[in-house]
Design an enzyme around this catalytic site. Structure first.
Site, short mmCIF file in Angstrom:
data_model
loop_
_atom_site.label_atom_id
_atom_site.label_comp_id
_atom_site.label_asym_id
_atom_site.label_seq_id
_atom_site.Cartn_x
_atom_site.Cartn_y
_atom_site.Cartn_z
N ASP A 8 49.38 31.34 36.04
CA ASP A 8 49.81 32.71 35.83
C ASP A 8 49.39 33.48 37.09
O ASP A 8 48.59 32.98 37.89
CB ASP A 8 49.11 33.26 34.57
CG ASP A 8 49.36 34.73 34.36
OD1 ASP A 8 50.52 35.17 34.48
OD2 ASP A 8 48.38 35.46 34.06
N LEU A 9 49.93 34.68 37.27
CA LEU A 9 49.58 35.46 38.47
C LEU A 9 48.61 36.61 38.15
O LEU A 9 47.45 36.59 38.57
CB LEU A 9 50.88 36.01 39.10
CG LEU A 9 50.71 37.06 40.20
CD1 LEU A 9 49.95 36.48 41.40
CD2 LEU A 9 52.08 37.57 40.65
N ASP A 10 49.13 37.60 37.40
CA ASP A 10 48.35 38.82 37.16
C ASP A 10 47.08 38.52 36.38
O ASP A 10 47.14 38.02 35.26
CB ASP A 10 49.21 39.83 36.37
CG ASP A 10 50.46 40.25 37.13
OD1 ASP A 10 50.30 40.83 38.21
OD2 ASP A 10 51.57 39.99 36.65
N THR A 16 45.74 42.31 39.57
CA THR A 16 46.83 43.25 39.26
C THR A 16 46.82 43.68 37.80
O THR A 16 47.45 44.68 37.46
CB THR A 16 48.20 42.61 39.57
OG1 THR A 16 48.11 41.23 39.24
CG2 THR A 16 48.58 42.79 41.02
N LYS A 44 48.43 41.99 28.04
CA LYS A 44 48.33 41.04 29.15
C LYS A 44 49.30 39.88 28.92
O LYS A 44 49.29 39.28 27.85
CB LYS A 44 46.90 40.52 29.30
CG LYS A 44 45.97 41.52 29.95
CD LYS A 44 44.59 40.92 30.20
CE LYS A 44 43.66 41.98 30.77
NZ LYS A 44 42.27 41.49 30.81
N SER A 113 54.75 33.42 35.89
CA SER A 113 54.40 34.82 35.62
C SER A 113 55.53 35.50 34.88
O SER A 113 56.70 35.21 35.13
CB SER A 113 54.15 35.54 36.95
OG SER A 113 54.04 36.93 36.73
N ALA A 114 55.17 36.43 33.99
CA ALA A 114 56.18 37.22 33.28
C ALA A 114 56.66 38.39 34.14
O ALA A 114 57.56 39.12 33.75
CB ALA A 114 55.59 37.76 31.99
N GLU A 168 45.62 30.58 32.55
CA GLU A 168 45.98 31.91 32.05
C GLU A 168 44.75 32.80 31.80
O GLU A 168 43.69 32.30 31.45
CB GLU A 168 46.70 31.75 30.71
CG GLU A 168 48.22 31.70 30.82
CD GLU A 168 48.82 33.08 31.09
OE1 GLU A 168 48.09 34.08 31.07
OE2 GLU A 168 50.04 33.14 31.31
N ASP A 169 44.95 34.10 31.94
CA ASP A 169 43.88 35.05 31.59
C ASP A 169 44.19 35.81 30.30
O ASP A 169 43.37 36.61 29.85
CB ASP A 169 43.69 36.09 32.70
CG ASP A 169 44.86 37.04 32.79
OD1 ASP A 169 46.02 36.56 32.79
OD2 ASP A 169 44.63 38.26 32.86
C1 G6P Z 1 52.47 40.10 33.52
C2 G6P Z 1 51.37 41.09 33.25
C3 G6P Z 1 51.84 42.18 32.31
C4 G6P Z 1 53.14 42.78 32.81
C5 G6P Z 1 54.20 41.70 32.92
C6 G6P Z 1 55.54 42.23 33.42
O1 G6P Z 1 52.63 39.29 32.42
O2 G6P Z 1 50.25 40.44 32.68
O3 G6P Z 1 50.83 43.16 32.24
O4 G6P Z 1 53.60 43.80 31.96
O5 G6P Z 1 53.73 40.72 33.83
O6 G6P Z 1 55.40 42.66 34.74
P1 G6P Z 1 56.49 43.47 35.53
O7 G6P Z 1 55.96 43.50 36.94
O8 G6P Z 1 57.79 42.71 35.43
O9 G6P Z 1 56.60 44.81 34.90
MG MG Z 2 47.90 37.32 33.36
#
Ligand code: G6P
Ligand code: MG
Length: 220
Positions: A8-10, A16, A44, A113-114, A168-169
């Protein structure tokens, strides 16, 4: 045997998660909805659309599609302004060393990542070229906790799910990894991520214990 690690990224590779929180909190405040750290924990890993829906549900609010899209747009502009200052220095401790160690073992590296801003963030961190495959959040049908993004990255890497480890976090992210029938490693709080197969408080600790972590995968 382990053939790929899908990150995962964020909140895993950089902080972030904090910027998403600030931007959502500002939207919630304008809507008159209380938004605390517990709410943030639930958001998250949750995509943009479902995150706003969560905030509206909490306040028992309904708005029309145009207003909904305007709020999404505003949240994203705020988020983009917050991440503008990201540099390679914002990469969490241990990430580069971990990637190098995985590559040395011939293990592929993927991103699940989402976020629709994922490629931009990877670019700012200077690590985009280190990935063998980067998942596209916009093209998967069901977002986390559904397994779709992890399965699409495994397919992109050409690796079977049972030979993948996901990192993942977020609770929604750990559920996604387990639903994809992959081995799950959590970065963060033990109670929040209790579905994970292994948990490390920080990425740096995962990196320091990487050999043990990979051994535990092989004996799982
Ligand atoms: C990740 C983060 C979420 C965020 C989602 C969508 O999963 O953990 O906090 O809402 O991405 O990100 P975006 O940049 O597409 O709004
Ligand atoms: Mg995350």
């Amino acid at each position: 045997a382990l053939q790929a690690v899908i990150f995962d990224l964020d909140g895993v590779l950089t902080d972030t998660a904090e910027f998403h929180f600030i931007a959502w909190q500002s939207i919630a405040q304008d809507l008159g909805v209380d938004f605390n750290l517990d709410d943030n924990e639930k958001l998250k890993g949750v995509d943009r659309h479902n995150s706003l829906q969560h905030i509206l549900n909490k306040g028992n609010l309904t708005i029309d599609e145009q207003a909904f899209n305007q709020l999404l747009d505003r949240k994203n502009k705020h988020y983009l302004s917050l991440i503008a200052a990201i540099t390679p220095q914002h990469l969490f401790e241990g990430v580069l060393a971990c990637f190098t160690a995985l590559k040395a073992r011939g293990i592929k590296i993927g991103l699940a990542s989402a976020s629709k801003n994922a490629t931009l963030v990877l670019n700012k961190l200077g690590i985009e070229s280190l990935f063998d495959f980067i998942g596209d959040a916009a093209s998967v049908k069901n977002s986390k906790p559904a397994p779709d993004i992890f399965l699409s990255v495994a397919a992109g890497l050409g690796v079977d799910a049972h030979n993948c480890m996901g990192i993942e976090d977020a609770a929604a992210g750990i559920t996604a990894i387990k639903s994809a029938k992959m081995y799950a490693v959590g970065i963060g709080d033990k109670n929040t991520l209790n579905q994970a197969d292994q948990i490390f408080t920080t990425f740096d600790l995962l990196n320091l214990h990487l050999s043990d972590c990979l051994t535990a995968f092989e004996s799982s």
